[in-house]
Design a protein around this motif. Structure first.
Motif, mmCIF file in Angstrom:
data_model
loop_
_atom_site.group_PDB
_atom_site.id
_atom_site.type_symbol
_atom_site.label_atom_id
_atom_site.label_comp_id
_atom_site.label_asym_id
_atom_site.label_seq_id
_atom_site.Cartn_x
_atom_site.Cartn_y
_atom_site.Cartn_z
ATOM 1 N N LEU A 99 0.831 -1.205 0.000
ATOM 2 C CA LEU A 99 0.000 0.000 0.000
ATOM 3 C C LEU A 99 0.867 1.258 0.000
ATOM 4 N N GLY A 100 1.939 1.219 0.752
ATOM 5 C CA GLY A 100 2.811 2.381 0.841
ATOM 6 C C GLY A 100 3.524 2.711 -0.449
ATOM 7 N N GLU A 101 3.666 1.721 -1.328
ATOM 8 C CA GLU A 101 4.320 1.939 -2.611
ATOM 9 C C GLU A 101 3.334 2.284 -3.725
ATOM 10 N N ALA A 102 2.040 2.255 -3.422
ATOM 11 C CA ALA A 102 1.014 2.528 -4.434
ATOM 12 C C ALA A 102 0.947 4.036 -4.723
ATOM 13 N N PRO A 103 0.556 4.422 -5.927
ATOM 14 C CA PRO A 103 0.480 5.849 -6.265
ATOM 15 C C PRO A 103 -0.554 6.599 -5.427
ATOM 16 N N ASP A 104 -0.324 7.896 -5.252
ATOM 17 C CA ASP A 104 -1.314 8.762 -4.610
ATOM 18 C C ASP A 104 -2.608 8.745 -5.412
ATOM 19 N N LEU A 105 -3.738 8.821 -4.712
ATOM 20 C CA LEU A 105 -5.033 8.898 -5.378
ATOM 21 C C LEU A 105 -5.518 10.337 -5.543
ATOM 22 N N VAL A 106 -5.065 11.232 -4.681
ATOM 23 C CA VAL A 106 -5.460 12.643 -4.773
ATOM 24 C C VAL A 106 -4.209 13.498 -4.686
ATOM 25 N N GLY B 272 -13.655 16.240 -10.720
ATOM 26 C CA GLY B 272 -15.063 16.558 -10.906
ATOM 27 C C GLY B 272 -15.796 16.759 -9.606
ATOM 28 N N VAL B 273 -15.620 15.826 -8.679
ATOM 29 C CA VAL B 273 -16.156 15.957 -7.323
ATOM 30 C C VAL B 273 -15.034 15.597 -6.357
ATOM 31 N N PHE B 274 -15.137 16.090 -5.142
ATOM 32 C CA PHE B 274 -14.176 15.704 -4.120
ATOM 33 C C PHE B 274 -14.594 14.367 -3.505
ATOM 34 N N THR B 275 -13.618 13.612 -3.040
ATOM 35 C CA THR B 275 -13.891 12.306 -2.459
ATOM 36 C C THR B 275 -13.754 12.347 -0.943
ATOM 37 N N SER B 276 -14.465 11.419 -0.303
ATOM 38 C CA SER B 276 -14.467 11.373 1.155
ATOM 39 C C SER B 276 -14.782 9.961 1.614
ATOM 40 N N HIS B 277 -14.176 9.534 2.708
ATOM 41 C CA HIS B 277 -14.594 8.294 3.357
ATOM 42 C C HIS B 277 -14.245 8.350 4.833
ATOM 43 N N GLU B 278 -14.912 7.500 5.589
ATOM 44 C CA GLU B 278 -14.610 7.409 7.014
ATOM 45 C C GLU B 278 -13.237 6.763 7.186
ATOM 46 N N ALA B 279 -12.341 7.462 7.849
ATOM 47 C CA ALA B 279 -10.996 6.943 8.097
ATOM 48 C C ALA B 279 -11.058 5.988 9.289
ATOM 49 N N LEU B 280 -11.676 4.847 9.062
ATOM 50 C CA LEU B 280 -11.957 3.903 10.145
ATOM 51 C C LEU B 280 -10.825 2.909 10.351
ATOM 52 N N LEU B 281 -10.347 2.310 9.260
ATOM 53 C CA LEU B 281 -9.284 1.298 9.357
ATOM 54 C C LEU B 281 -7.932 1.986 9.200
ATOM 55 N N LEU B 282 -7.291 2.244 10.302
ATOM 56 C CA LEU B 282 -6.065 3.034 10.269
ATOM 57 C C LEU B 282 -4.903 2.256 9.667
ATOM 58 N N GLN B 283 -4.988 0.935 9.621
ATOM 59 C CA GLN B 283 -3.961 0.161 8.929
ATOM 60 C C GLN B 283 -4.044 0.355 7.416
ATOM 61 N N TYR B 284 -5.150 0.855 6.930
ATOM 62 C CA TYR B 284 -5.275 1.245 5.523
ATOM 63 C C TYR B 284 -4.841 2.696 5.327
ATOM 64 N N GLU B 285 -5.243 3.581 6.224
ATOM 65 C CA GLU B 285 -4.940 5.006 6.073
ATOM 66 C C GLU B 285 -3.446 5.298 6.251
ATOM 67 N N GLU B 286 -2.806 4.604 7.179
ATOM 68 C CA GLU B 286 -1.411 4.909 7.505
ATOM 69 C C GLU B 286 -0.473 4.819 6.304
ATOM 70 N N PRO B 287 -0.478 3.728 5.518
ATOM 71 C CA PRO B 287 0.460 3.663 4.396
ATOM 72 C C PRO B 287 0.175 4.658 3.278
ATOM 73 N N LEU B 288 -1.053 5.178 3.223
ATOM 74 C CA LEU B 288 -1.402 6.158 2.206
ATOM 75 C C LEU B 288 -1.134 7.587 2.662
ATOM 76 N N THR B 289 -0.518 7.734 3.828
ATOM 77 C CA THR B 289 -0.201 9.050 4.390
ATOM 78 C C THR B 289 1.255 9.355 4.082
ATOM 79 N N ARG B 290 1.465 10.388 3.276
ATOM 80 C CA ARG B 290 2.801 10.682 2.771
ATOM 81 C C ARG B 290 3.176 12.147 3.003
#
Length: 406
Positions: free
Chosen positions: A41-48, A191-209
Motif C-alpha cells: 500500500l505504501g508503494e502505491a500511487p497517490d489517489l489525490v 469533478g467531485v471531491f472524495t471522502s470516506h470514514e478513516a476507520l481502518l487506520l492500517q489502511y490510512e497509515e500507508p497512504l499518508t505521505r
C-alpha cells in the motif's frame, strides 16, 4: 490551505495512532503478513493531489463563512463489485444535481462524494447469530468490503487483510473514472471531491505521505471520523491530528460540549479556516436541545468550523421484519431544527450530508417515490444503512434549499 509540519508536529508520524486505544479495528487472522500488505500500500500511487486537497479546504472555509454550500452524499457502504463506468457516471451526475439543487445558483456548491474509499463500516456488535432451519451459528458482523464479505457464512465473514489492497485498487479505478468523466466539466480534475470514514487506520497509515513539508492522506480529499470513534484520546483523533487534509467529525446528541471542544483543539490547534467540517447527526427530536451548546463551545474556542446537517443517522428505526429505515418527514424536521438553531446564533449553515442510491430503492419511508412501511421489501438492497432513492434525495435537497433561502 494545508499547514507545514511544525516542530511539535514533527514528532507525529502516520503510525502514532498505534500508541493510543483504537476502537473498531478488526481482528485479522495471524496467517497473513500485514507488514507486506502495508508495504505494498505504501508503494502505491497517490489517489489525490495536494492541490485538490487545498482547493477543498478553501471551499469548506467559504462554506463556514456563508459564501458556499456543501453537499456531501453517496453510498452508506461502497461495494467492490459496483465499480463500473456507467455506475460512477451515474453517481457523479447525481452528486452534481444535488449540489445544484441545494444552492440554486445563489452560492457556489462544494460537491463531496462518499466515493472511492467508503468501504469500511463500524459495527455495534462484533458478531451476530444466524438462524438457519433448526440451527444457530455465530458469524462475524459485516464490516464493509474492505474487511469481509456480506455473504452470511463464517468463511465469508472472516476478516481478510488482503482486502485492504483490493480496496485501494477499487478506489483507484473509481478515481480514474471520476477524472475521465470530469474532463471539460470542472476546474477540479476529479469533478467531485472524495471522502470516506478513516476507520481502518492500517489502511490510512500507508497512504499518508509527506508532500512539500506536509503530511497528507493521499487516499482521499476529506477523511472523516464517526461518532463511535471520535474519542479525543483515541487512535483515530491522534491519526487525524497530524495530517493536513481538511477533516470532518460526526457530532451526536451524546457528544458533550467539553468533548467537542477537546476534539477541535486536537484537530485544529491553529484555528485554520477550512480545517474542520462538523457534521451534526442528532435526530429530529434532539437537535434543538443538543446543537446550541455544541455550536457555542466551538465558536467560543475560536474555531471557524463549517457546520452541516446529517439528518439520516439520528433518525434510524427498525421497521417490519427487522429492516432499518428512516422517515423522510423526520429528516426534514431535523433539517428545519438545524437551520433554525444556527440561524438564531448567526452561524451559517454550511451544507447537507445524505446517504443516497442512484437506483429507485425502497429503503426509506415517505416522500415522493418512497414506500410505506409495508413496501420496504420491494427493493431493499442496501448492505448496511437505508438510503434515499433519487426522488426522495432531490425532495430533501429542495426542501433544504427552501428552508435556507425563504
Amino acid at each position: 490551505m494545508t499547514a507545514t509540519v511544525s516542530e511539535e508536529g514533527a514528532r507525529w508520524r502516520p503510525g502514532s495512532w498505534r500508541a493510543a486505544p483504537t476502537a473498531m479495528q478488526p481482528r485479522w487472522p495471524g496467517k497473513y503478513d500485514l507488514a507486506t500488505i502495508a508495504r505494498d500500500l505504501g508503494e502505491a500511487p497517490d489517489l489525490v493531489t495536494a492541490t485538490e486537497i487545498e482547493t477543498l479546504a478553501d471551499g469548506i472555509a467559504r462554506a463556514a463563512a456563508g459564501e458556499a454550500l456543501i453537499i456531501h452524499a453517496g453510498e452508506c457502504a461502497e461495494r467492490f463489485d459496483a465499480v463500473s463506468a456507467p455506475g460512477v457516471a451515474a453517481r457523479m451526475g447525481q452528486l452534481r444535481e444535488l449540489g445544484a439543487g441545494l444552492t440554486g445558483s445563489r452560492v457556489p456548491a462544494v460537491v463531496i462524494g462518499r466515493i472511492a474509499g467508503q468501504y469500511a463500516k463500524p459495527r455495534s456488535a462484533a458478531s451476530r447469530l444466524l438462524v438457519r432451519g433448526s440451527g444457530v451459528t455465530e458469524i462475524a458482523s459485516y464490516r464493509g468490503d474492505i474487511v469481509n464479505d456480506v455473504s452470511p457464512d463464517p468463511l465469508s465473514r472472516t476478516p481478510d487483510p488482503r482486502r485492504l489492497l483490493r480496496a485501494y485498487h477499487h478506489a483507484a479505478a473509481t478515481m480514474s473514472l471520476l477524472r475521465a468523466h470530469a474532463v471539460g466539466h470542472s476546474g477540479v480534475s476529479t469533478g467531485v471531491f472524495t471522502s470516506h470514514e478513516a476507520l481502518l487506520l492500517q489502511y490510512e497509515e500507508p497512504l499518508t505521505r509527506l508532500r512539500d513539508g506536509t503530511w497528507l492522506n493521499t487516499g482521499t480529499h476529506l477523511p472523516w471520523v464517526g461518532w463511535r470513534t471520535a474519542e479525543p484520546s483515541g487512535g483515530h483523533i491522534e491519526y487525524l491530528s497530524g495530517i493536513g487534509n481538511p477533516l470532518a467529525v460526526k457530532v451526536s446528541a451524546g457528544t458533550s460540549p467539553a468533548t467537542l471542544a477537546d476534539i477541535c483543539r486536537r484537530l485544529d490547534p491553529d484555528r485554520r479556516p477550512g480545517r474542520l467540517l462538523l457534521i451534526g447527526r442528532f435526530g429530529a427530536d434532539r437537535v434543538a436541545e443538543a446543537l446550541p451548546a455544541l455550536a457555542d463551545a466551538v465558536r467560543g474556542a475560536g474555531h471557524r468550523a463549517a457546520w452541516m446537517c446529517d439528518p439520516m443517522h439520528g433518525n434510524t428505526f427498525t421497521g417490519p421484519h427487522g429492516r432499518k429505515t428512516r422517515h423522510v418527514e423526520a429528516l426534514l424536521r431535523e433539517v428545519a431544527g438545524f437551520v433554525r438553531v444556527l440561524t438564531s446564533m448567526d452561524i451559517p449553515v454550511s451544507g447537507l450530508h445524505l446517504e443516497v442510491a442512484t437506483e429507485a430503492v425502497t429503503e426509506c419511508v415517505g416522500g415522493p417515490g418512497g414506500p410505506d412501511l409495508e413496501g420496504l421489501s420491494r427493493r431493499y438492497t442496501t448492505t448496511c444503512d437505508p438510503r434515499l432513492n433519487p426522488r426522495q434525495a432531490s425532495f430533501v435537497v429542495a426542501e433544504t434549499h427552501r428552508l435556507l433561502w425563504s
